[in-house]
Design a protein around this motif. Structure first.
Motif, PDB file in Angstrom:
ATOM      1  N   SER A  39       1.070  -1.290  -0.008  1.00 16.29           N
ATOM      2  CA  SER A  39       0.084  -0.095   0.012  1.00 16.29           C
ATOM      3  C   SER A  39       0.875   1.239  -0.024  1.00 16.29           C
ATOM      4  O   SER A  39       2.073   1.254   0.586  1.00 16.29           O
ATOM      5  CB  SER A  39      -0.899  -0.042   1.178  1.00 16.29           C
ATOM      6  OG  SER A  39      -0.140   0.086   2.403  1.00 16.29           O
ATOM      7  N   SER A  40       0.450   2.361  -0.716  1.00 15.56           N
ATOM      8  CA  SER A  40       1.271   3.602  -0.681  1.00 15.56           C
ATOM      9  C   SER A  40       0.923   4.389   0.379  1.00 15.56           C
ATOM     10  O   SER A  40       0.583   4.011   1.548  1.00 15.56           O
ATOM     11  CB  SER A  40       0.915   4.036  -1.985  1.00 15.56           C
ATOM     12  OG  SER A  40      -0.303   4.283  -2.448  1.00 15.56           O
ATOM     13  N   SER A  41       0.272   5.697   0.118  1.00 14.17           N
ATOM     14  CA  SER A  41       0.142   6.484   0.962  1.00 14.17           C
ATOM     15  C   SER A  41      -1.627   6.181   1.648  1.00 14.17           C
ATOM     16  O   SER A  41      -2.382   5.631   0.849  1.00 14.17           O
ATOM     17  CB  SER A  41      -0.067   7.897   0.765  1.00 14.17           C
ATOM     18  OG  SER A  41      -1.002   8.001  -0.406  1.00 14.17           O
ATOM     19  N   VAL A 169      -2.982   0.718  -3.626  1.00  9.23           N
ATOM     20  CA  VAL A 169      -2.644  -0.919  -3.433  1.00  9.23           C
ATOM     21  C   VAL A 169      -2.008  -1.368  -4.622  1.00  9.23           C
ATOM     22  O   VAL A 169      -2.587  -1.429  -5.530  1.00  9.23           O
ATOM     23  CB  VAL A 169      -3.326  -1.874  -2.690  1.00  9.23           C
ATOM     24  CG1 VAL A 169      -2.777  -3.097  -2.535  1.00  9.23           C
ATOM     25  CG2 VAL A 169      -4.263  -1.195  -1.520  1.00  9.23           C
ATOM     26  N   ASP A 170      -0.676  -1.977  -4.596  1.00 13.08           N
ATOM     27  CA  ASP A 170      -0.040  -2.404  -5.772  1.00 13.08           C
ATOM     28  C   ASP A 170       0.110  -4.121  -5.373  1.00 13.08           C
ATOM     29  O   ASP A 170       0.195  -4.342  -4.271  1.00 13.08           O
ATOM     30  CB  ASP A 170       1.378  -1.796  -6.144  1.00 13.08           C
ATOM     31  CG  ASP A 170       1.227  -0.557  -6.343  1.00 13.08           C
ATOM     32  OD1 ASP A 170       0.573  -0.138  -7.420  1.00 13.08           O
ATOM     33  OD2 ASP A 170       2.042   0.404  -5.937  1.00 13.08           O
ATOM     34  N   LEU A 171      -0.366  -4.688  -6.368  1.00 11.82           N
ATOM     35  CA  LEU A 171      -0.279  -6.165  -6.216  1.00 11.82           C
ATOM     36  C   LEU A 171       0.761  -6.655  -7.387  1.00 11.82           C
ATOM     37  O   LEU A 171       0.490  -6.165  -8.460  1.00 11.82           O
ATOM     38  CB  LEU A 171      -1.678  -6.915  -6.487  1.00 11.82           C
ATOM     39  CG  LEU A 171      -2.925  -6.312  -5.523  1.00 11.82           C
ATOM     40  CD1 LEU A 171      -3.533  -5.405  -6.162  1.00 11.82           C
ATOM     41  CD2 LEU A 171      -3.502  -7.653  -5.253  1.00 11.82           C
ATOM     42  N   TYR A 172       1.431  -7.503  -7.105  1.00 12.27           N
ATOM     43  CA  TYR A 172       2.392  -8.113  -7.868  1.00 12.27           C
ATOM     44  C   TYR A 172       2.838  -9.497  -7.650  1.00 12.27           C
ATOM     45  O   TYR A 172       2.845 -10.038  -6.473  1.00 12.27           O
ATOM     46  CB  TYR A 172       3.904  -7.131  -8.214  1.00 12.27           C
ATOM     47  CG  TYR A 172       4.213  -6.875  -6.689  1.00 12.27           C
ATOM     48  CD1 TYR A 172       5.590  -7.635  -6.031  1.00 12.27           C
ATOM     49  CD2 TYR A 172       3.784  -5.843  -5.778  1.00 12.27           C
ATOM     50  CE1 TYR A 172       5.775  -7.360  -5.006  1.00 12.27           C
ATOM     51  CE2 TYR A 172       4.629  -5.500  -4.744  1.00 12.27           C
ATOM     52  CZ  TYR A 172       5.467  -6.392  -4.412  1.00 12.27           C
ATOM     53  OH  TYR A 172       6.175  -6.150  -3.102  1.00 12.27           O
ATOM     54  N   SER A 173       3.064 -10.161  -8.702  1.00 10.18           N
ATOM     55  CA  SER A 173       3.823 -11.383  -8.485  1.00 10.18           C
ATOM     56  C   SER A 173       4.790 -11.941  -9.758  1.00 10.18           C
ATOM     57  O   SER A 173       5.138 -10.641 -10.378  1.00 10.18           O
ATOM     58  CB  SER A 173       2.633 -12.770  -8.706  1.00 10.18           C
ATOM     59  OG  SER A 173       2.062 -12.584 -10.029  1.00 10.18           O
TER      60      SER A 173
END
Length: 198
Positions: A39-41, A169-173
């Protein structure tokens, strides 16, 4: 008079940030793929400004809305742009059977489940901190413009008593990078009773 004081706001932000680790672990377990969730801010935001920001988003969205009951009147909304929703679905269902991948409503079903994991992480972290149990029912997932979906949720928002917060929110795989927005609407008096004042 502030709805929440600075210590309570910091406690709420800290809890939401702490929920990220829960979410990434559960995503990895269910999809058999390592996931990262960042999550960012996390900021309190006036509703007019949030609606103005969301009005600038042209890409259609899939949004899942949760209401936590009992104990704390809280709405949590998770927004995925359609392109991110498709990418998340492909990554999340890669190990599923061909029959599952051919479901006509696979994308909204998957986004509802991924949103549920993100929401459960936030609610479970808060519940652990305050030693209470909160129920998070299955989400309602809809498609539309970001502003329209937010306006619909605002039918239950009261600026005199509620607090509104936004996080990206950034999601990454290994093969995925996707973004979503999470909006939290909560009754401030209920939060005030739960969170430390100092």
């Amino acid at each position: 008079m502030e709805i929440l004081n600075i210590w309570q706001k910091e406690a709420l932000i800290r809890l939401l940030e702490g929920s990220v680790a829960r979410s990434s672990q559960l995503l990895a377990k269910l999809s058999h793929t390592p996931w990262g969730v960042m999550s960012s801010s996390i900021n309190e935001i006036p509703p007019v400004r949030l609606l103005s920001w969301f009005s600038r988003e042209s890409e259609p969205q899939l949004a899942s809305r949760f209401k936590a009951r009992p104990g704390i009147p809280l709405d949590l909304l998770v927004f995925f742009p359609v392109s991110s929703a498709q990418a998340v679905t492909e990554a999340f269902t890669r190990s599923c059977s061909e029959k599952v991948r051919q479901l006509p409503d696979l994308v909204p079903l998957t986004i509802a489940e991924v949103s549920n994991i993100l929401a459960q992480g936030a609610i479970a972290t808060l519940a652990d901190e305050v030693k209470k149990s909160f129920i998070l029912p299955a989400p309602e997932t809809r498609r539309g413009s970001k502003a329209q979906l937010l306006e619909s949720a605002f039918e239950d928002y009261d600026g005199r008593t509620d607090i509104l917060m936004l996080t990206h929110v950034d999601l990454y795989s290994e093969r995925l990078s996707a973004q979503c927005s999470m909006v939290i609407m909560a009754n401030a008096e209920a939060l005030r009773r739960l969170l430390p004042g100092k």
